[in-house]
Scaffold this motif. Sequence first.
Motif, PDB file in Angstrom:
ATOM      1  N   LYS A  54      51.973  35.448  43.671  1.00 12.31           N
ATOM      2  CA  LYS A  54      50.866  35.222  44.596  1.00 12.31           C
ATOM      3  C   LYS A  54      50.262  36.553  45.045  1.00 12.31           C
ATOM      4  O   LYS A  54      50.970  37.424  45.562  1.00 12.31           O
ATOM      5  CB  LYS A  54      51.358  34.433  45.817  1.00 12.31           C
ATOM      6  N   PHE A  55      48.939  36.700  44.853  1.00 12.41           N
ATOM      7  CA  PHE A  55      48.253  37.933  45.241  1.00 12.41           C
ATOM      8  C   PHE A  55      46.774  37.640  45.425  1.00 12.41           C
ATOM      9  O   PHE A  55      46.250  36.633  44.927  1.00 12.41           O
ATOM     10  CB  PHE A  55      48.434  39.024  44.180  1.00 12.41           C
ATOM     11  N   ASP A  56      46.100  38.513  46.132  1.00  8.05           N
ATOM     12  CA  ASP A  56      44.630  38.492  46.136  1.00  8.05           C
ATOM     13  C   ASP A  56      44.100  39.917  46.228  1.00  8.05           C
ATOM     14  O   ASP A  56      44.819  40.851  46.622  1.00  8.05           O
ATOM     15  CB  ASP A  56      44.043  37.577  47.209  1.00  8.05           C
ATOM     16  N   TYR A 105      40.429  42.180  47.152  1.00  9.85           N
ATOM     17  CA  TYR A 105      39.042  42.263  47.603  1.00  9.85           C
ATOM     18  C   TYR A 105      38.572  43.702  47.402  1.00  9.85           C
ATOM     19  O   TYR A 105      39.313  44.652  47.688  1.00  9.85           O
ATOM     20  CB  TYR A 105      38.913  41.907  49.088  1.00  9.85           C
ATOM     21  N   ARG A 125      46.633  42.496  48.242  1.00 17.73           N
ATOM     22  CA  ARG A 125      47.680  41.850  49.051  1.00 17.73           C
ATOM     23  C   ARG A 125      48.605  41.067  48.123  1.00 17.73           C
ATOM     24  O   ARG A 125      48.143  40.369  47.201  1.00 17.73           O
ATOM     25  CB  ARG A 125      47.078  40.906  50.089  1.00 17.73           C
ATOM     26  N   PHE A 169      46.018  32.596  51.817  1.00 15.51           N
ATOM     27  CA  PHE A 169      44.714  32.396  51.197  1.00 15.51           C
ATOM     28  C   PHE A 169      43.840  31.531  52.096  1.00 15.51           C
ATOM     29  O   PHE A 169      44.330  30.626  52.783  1.00 15.51           O
ATOM     30  CB  PHE A 169      44.845  31.672  49.856  1.00 15.51           C
ATOM     31  N   ALA A 202      38.605  29.521  49.672  1.00 13.99           N
ATOM     32  CA  ALA A 202      38.396  30.631  48.738  1.00 13.99           C
ATOM     33  C   ALA A 202      37.876  30.162  47.383  1.00 13.99           C
ATOM     34  O   ALA A 202      37.279  30.949  46.640  1.00 13.99           O
ATOM     35  CB  ALA A 202      39.693  31.419  48.562  1.00 13.99           C
ATOM     36  N   TYR A 232      35.892  39.260  45.133  1.00 15.04           N
ATOM     37  CA  TYR A 232      37.164  38.744  45.645  1.00 15.04           C
ATOM     38  C   TYR A 232      37.780  37.872  44.553  1.00 15.04           C
ATOM     39  O   TYR A 232      37.079  37.083  43.898  1.00 15.04           O
ATOM     40  CB  TYR A 232      36.973  37.906  46.916  1.00 15.04           C
ATOM     41  N   ASN A 289      41.813  35.795  43.569  1.00 17.97           N
ATOM     42  CA  ASN A 289      43.218  35.577  43.908  1.00 17.97           C
ATOM     43  C   ASN A 289      43.930  34.805  42.811  1.00 17.97           C
ATOM     44  O   ASN A 289      43.301  34.292  41.861  1.00 17.97           O
ATOM     45  CB  ASN A 289      43.376  34.899  45.282  1.00 17.97           C
ATOM     46  N   SER A 290      45.237  34.742  42.930  1.00  9.94           N
ATOM     47  CA  SER A 290      46.057  34.093  41.899  1.00  9.94           C
ATOM     48  C   SER A 290      45.904  32.582  41.927  1.00  9.94           C
ATOM     49  O   SER A 290      46.419  31.892  41.037  1.00  9.94           O
ATOM     50  CB  SER A 290      47.526  34.469  42.092  1.00  9.94           C
ATOM     51  N   GLU A 344      38.136  37.384  52.602  1.00  9.40           N
ATOM     52  CA  GLU A 344      39.140  36.433  52.115  1.00  9.40           C
ATOM     53  C   GLU A 344      38.547  35.459  51.103  1.00  9.40           C
ATOM     54  O   GLU A 344      39.233  34.513  50.692  1.00  9.40           O
ATOM     55  CB  GLU A 344      39.731  35.649  53.284  1.00  9.40           C
TER      56      GLU A 344
END
Length: 446
Positions: free
Chosen positions: A22-24, A26, A56, A99, A103, A158, A160-161, A296
Amino acid sequence: MANITELANYAQASAEQLGIKKFDIYGSSVDETSVQVDTGEPKQVKASNRSSVMVRVWNTDNTMGVTSTTDVDPKGLELALKTAYEASFFGVKDNIPDFSPEATTPIAAKTEETAPQAPVSELIETLIKAEKDLLAAHSAIASVPYNGLSQRDVNRFYLNSGGARRNEARSYASVYLYTRTEQEGKKPRSAGAFRISRSLPQLDISSCLQEAADKTVSHLNYEKVKTGKYRVVFSADAFLSLLSAFSNLFNAQNILDKQSLSTPESLGKQIASPLLSFYDDPLHPDNVAAETFDGEGTPTRRLPIITNGVLSNFIHSAGTAKRMNAQPTGHANIGAKVSVSPHFYHVTSETPAEREYSLDNAENVIFIDDLQALHAGVKALQGSFSLPFDGWLVSNGKLTSIESATVAGDILELFQSIIYIEKEAELTPGGICPRVWVDNLSIAGE
């Protein structure tokens, strides 16, 4: 900066190698050119390309680590993910960011509003001409000590996973001109103006020049003003400055941190005159620096803050929304800690006033054009302010510049004392707002 698909592929491959689930990420990049001039010669020419990426990572215990980088190639992202993963084991245990539930919410297709950058030589020539014309506008204008013309390209993304993919790009240009006068036996006087547009050819430099000249000339014949209570008219820029200074009233993070005059129970309460309504509206067509998503990945939107005097919404990140049983509003900035901030105000009145007012026939009214020293004169946690200002005393429609004075009061009392909001609004860097009339404010002058 690499495109969003490439970035996502780099990040996913690196995360799998590192065992990160899990990651994001930006990021933004800014390509900017700016010039300043002094008496017909270039004073300063700057060109910069700045990028910032926040990464993150959540571990299996669901604690989170954060790191920043300027490197978005595969090796750079891998190192950032690894560093954030290592930091995650030292992350906070309470109110862990997550998250945004929005998103991956689709955003209406929006064309990229970019424009070619003009050559530096054109920027310099344009600003030198503006300075020359402003100096020629009146014999008392001795210099234009503060001036600048800049153009900027901004790219943001942005991902994320969880499958979120956002990116946007836009351009804008801006100019400011600020004068200084010299007259024998008189104090120096100053005034300025600012304009922003999507590109240099669209930038209305002539109206910026004219506004700066007109304001400067209007301040040449100044007088003292007596201390007392006055009916006050705030310009668009002055009123929006106050709103920004007291944004903790509707900032959910400030409220949760008990750094606000509001509490979670303040929603739905009448905190201002029914004449006042205002929105945070980053997608307003006149906002050339519009953002369609926040840090986010939450889509931005037109959000009513005060409706007919009633506090109707707070601005939220995903974390504050979860803690207050609300929805994210698209106001998050990610970093070591997620912060919340407004975008672009739109002040209006949706309730008819008992009577209308005009500066054309005003009598003994203070017109405040520009508030100063907001960093020192505002006590946001107490709601009080005491601020020097540039402005005029208006009598029988005639404007007389005020030598020096200070306006003081309480922001909630000011909100309740609004008696009229004019119909014609003005575009400023911080939003759109008409002139706002307030009764019985304290002015400290002579």
